[in-house]
Design a protein around this motif. Structure first.
Motif, PDB file in Angstrom:
ATOM      1  N   HIS A  88      61.357  34.963  20.001  1.00  0.00           N
ATOM      2  CA  HIS A  88      61.445  33.745  19.197  1.00  0.00           C
ATOM      3  C   HIS A  88      60.742  32.590  19.903  1.00  0.00           C
ATOM      4  CE1 HIS A  88      63.494  31.554  15.876  1.00  0.00           C
ATOM      5  NE2 HIS A  88      63.319  30.529  16.684  1.00  0.00           N
ATOM      6  N   LEU A  89      60.995  32.429  21.195  1.00  0.00           N
ATOM      7  CA  LEU A  89      60.363  31.347  21.946  1.00  0.00           C
ATOM      8  C   LEU A  89      58.857  31.538  22.017  1.00  0.00           C
ATOM      9  CD1 LEU A  89      60.515  28.835  23.755  1.00  0.00           C
ATOM     10  CD2 LEU A  89      60.947  30.361  25.703  1.00  0.00           C
ATOM     11  N   ASP A  91      56.967  33.173  19.904  1.00  0.00           N
ATOM     12  CA  ASP A  91      56.396  32.897  18.579  1.00  0.00           C
ATOM     13  C   ASP A  91      56.346  31.402  18.304  1.00  0.00           C
ATOM     14  OD1 ASP A  91      56.111  35.583  18.166  1.00  0.00           O
ATOM     15  OD2 ASP A  91      57.835  35.799  16.835  1.00  0.00           O
ATOM     16  N   TYR A  92      57.396  30.704  18.721  1.00  0.00           N
ATOM     17  CA  TYR A  92      57.454  29.254  18.509  1.00  0.00           C
ATOM     18  C   TYR A  92      56.289  28.562  19.212  1.00  0.00           C
ATOM     19  CZ  TYR A  92      59.137  24.442  19.048  1.00  0.00           C
ATOM     20  OH  TYR A  92      59.236  23.078  19.063  1.00  0.00           O
ATOM     21  N   GLN A  95      52.955  29.552  17.449  1.00  0.00           N
ATOM     22  CA  GLN A  95      52.748  28.830  16.189  1.00  0.00           C
ATOM     23  C   GLN A  95      52.382  27.365  16.435  1.00  0.00           C
ATOM     24  OE1 GLN A  95      56.408  29.505  14.094  1.00  0.00           O
ATOM     25  NE2 GLN A  95      56.105  31.720  14.001  1.00  0.00           N
ATOM     26  N   ALA A  96      52.878  26.839  17.554  1.00  0.00           N
ATOM     27  CA  ALA A  96      52.553  25.458  17.896  1.00  0.00           C
ATOM     28  C   ALA A  96      51.171  25.341  18.519  1.00  0.00           C
ATOM     29  CB  ALA A  96      53.595  24.904  18.862  1.00  0.00           C
ATOM     30  N   TYR A 165      62.473  22.969  23.373  1.00  0.00           N
ATOM     31  CA  TYR A 165      63.284  24.170  23.162  1.00  0.00           C
ATOM     32  C   TYR A 165      64.064  24.447  24.439  1.00  0.00           C
ATOM     33  CZ  TYR A 165      64.213  27.820  19.756  1.00  0.00           C
ATOM     34  OH  TYR A 165      64.804  28.587  18.783  1.00  0.00           O
ATOM     35  N   TYR A 169      69.291  27.983  22.424  1.00  0.00           N
ATOM     36  CA  TYR A 169      68.799  27.769  21.072  1.00  0.00           C
ATOM     37  C   TYR A 169      68.511  29.136  20.451  1.00  0.00           C
ATOM     38  CZ  TYR A 169      68.142  22.735  21.896  1.00  0.00           C
ATOM     39  OH  TYR A 169      68.323  21.405  22.159  1.00  0.00           O
ATOM     40  N   TRP A 172      66.761  32.364  22.132  1.00  0.00           N
ATOM     41  CA  TRP A 172      66.552  32.244  23.576  1.00  0.00           C
ATOM     42  C   TRP A 172      67.910  32.323  24.248  1.00  0.00           C
ATOM     43  CZ3 TRP A 172      63.570  27.802  26.559  1.00  0.00           C
ATOM     44  CH2 TRP A 172      63.292  28.263  27.851  1.00  0.00           C
ATOM     45  N   ARG A 228      56.214  20.553  11.466  1.00  0.00           N
ATOM     46  CA  ARG A 228      56.975  21.309  12.459  1.00  0.00           C
ATOM     47  C   ARG A 228      56.548  20.995  13.887  1.00  0.00           C
ATOM     48  NH1 ARG A 228      53.686  25.375  14.226  1.00  0.00           N
ATOM     49  NH2 ARG A 228      51.959  25.961  12.858  1.00  0.00           N
TER      50      ARG A 228
END
Length: 428
Positions: A88-89, A91-92, A95-96, A165, A169, A172, A228
């Motif tokens: 998840h981290l 991918d975050y 994407q950023a 992040y 969360y 993570w 986002r």
């Protein structure tokens, strides 16, 4: 012939042991659990002022920021050479479009925690609660200001900060808190402003502290316009020159609204509710949904958003469902249910959950005040006012059920009336 020499740009690093702390009253009251527009009473003002005065005299907040290299590959993420396995981290950050990252520690210091403990031992629960929450408000303010400070540090390289992040969360594991702390402290060129300890549970001591990763991405028109990638909507740091969007809690309410096609912006019946009129209208618009059944009944849903009273003031969300039966005497509560929202994991950081999560969740599930009673009785239901955001005590849970039922009652009173079903004819 060799090419030009490779110039390595020094990474930025900042330790601020005297950051400006300006917790807005609206933010403090929000974390206390009061609805927007609530006017504090004399006792509440005294408690709030006491918490502020103590922190002004004794608080020692600090902020540390350091830029590091970032590498991503599949589910593996490396920050300054240290691997973190969080899809998840990763991918975050992907994407950023993160090119680098900043490691962050913010802390309100240990004074709040120590004084709060003394207040509790002296049987001063009100003073304890207000000081605890003010410490959380300080941490939230410091985190909010970090994005602007990172933007300032990275501006010369054409980079900007995206929302932070932290371990714990979504996606993570909180267990990575120790690894992240070791990474941050291992590369510091300054000593910590105050000792911090990572407990086996992943909690920090002092608890009014936070570790975070702030991604750095290219500052270009496309990224500046991508919602986002904009932390500004959750940031109350007013003087920031890098603000890209208004703070969402400060946006003016729309003068009119619709709820399931029904106008709910009309004035409520003053004096009947413990929730103030402005909050009733806002919450009816934003947090309530009404589904009218063919039998004349209603399935009403309410969303509550709050924060834990400890463990860094983590956000949490609960969904309330109330099944109502329509009769000639008005709506009656047939069934009611409260549970964490599907996307929420903040409830797992409440003190009572950490002590005995199964018992807490069973209590939340079993408590159904006013079931079988007319909905109208919520307006005369005597209950304690406990504005804390958590669900650790019976009183705090009853307080939130009162909020949910009052807002649902108000939403129904403003919606178009539904005809009551005819009573059964037993003469035939």
């Amino acid at each position: 012939m060799s090419g030009p020499p490779h110039i390595v740009r020094p990474m930025f690093e900042l330790l601020d042991t005297q950051p400006k702390v300006d917790v807005k009253s609206s933010e403090f009251e929000r974390l206390l659990g009061y609805p927007a527009g609530h006017v504090l009473g004399a006792r509440e003002c005294e408690l709030a002022a006491g918490a502020r005065e103590f922190f002004a005299r004794n608080g020692k907040p600090w902020v540390y920021i350091r830029e590091v290299e970032l590498y991503r590959a599949d589910q593996t993420l490396r920050l300054d050479g240290t691997e973190f396995h969080s899809r998840h981290l990763s991918d975050y950050l992907s994407q950023a479009g993160a090119a680098r990252a900043a490691l962050v520690i913010v802390s309100a210091g240990s004074s709040c925690e120590e004084q709060a403990r003394c207040l509790w031992e002296d049987s001063k629960p009100d003073e304890y609660f207000f000081l605890e929450v003010f410490g959380s408000a300080v941490v939230e303010h410091l985190v909010a200001s970090v994005s602007g400070r990172v933007c300032a540090l990275a501006e010369s390289e054409g980079l900007m900060a995206v929302p932070h992040y932290s371990p714990g969360y979504t996606g993570w594991d909180i267990a990575d808190q120790g690894k992240l702390f070791k990474l941050i402290t291992g590369g510091m060129s300054h000593p910590l402003a105050e000792p911090i300890e990572v407990l086996p549970s992943g909690m920090l001591k002092p608890k009014k502290s936070l570790l975070a990763v702030v991604a750095l991405t290219e500052r270009n028109p496309q990224n500046l316009a991508t919602p986002r990638l904009v932390p500004c909507e959750t940031c109350s740091f007013a003087p920031c020159q890098y603000r890209r969007a208004p703070y969402r809690h400060s946006l003016a309410e729309s003068p009119a609204s619709r709820l399931n096609g029904r106008d709910v912006a009309r004035a409520p019946r003053a004096g009947n509710y413990t929730v103030n009129a402005r909050a009733l209208k806002k919450w009816a618009r934003e947090r309530v949904s009404l589904e009218y059944r063919k039998d004349g009944g209603v399935d009403a849903r309410f969303r509550f958003d709050g924060t834990t009273c400890s463990n860094q003031g983590r956000p949490l969300a609960f969904d309330y469902h109330v099944a109502l039966e329509n009769s000639p005497d008005g709506y009656s509560i047939v069934d009611m249910d409260c549970r964490p929202a599907a996307d929420d994991d903040g409830h797992k950081y409440m003190c009572a959950y950490l002590t005995d999560g199964e018992a807490l969740m069973r209590s939340i599930e079993d408590e159904k005040p006013l079931r079988g009673r007319p909905l109208q009785e919520v307006l005369t239901w005597e209950r304690a006012s406990v504005p804390s955001g958590c669900y650790c005590s019976t009183e705090s849970r009853a307080h939130k059920w009162g909020l949910a039922l009052e807002v649902i009652h108000f939403a129904l009173s403003q919606a178009e009336p539904m005809p009551a079903p005819n009573p059964p004819n037993h003469s035939q």
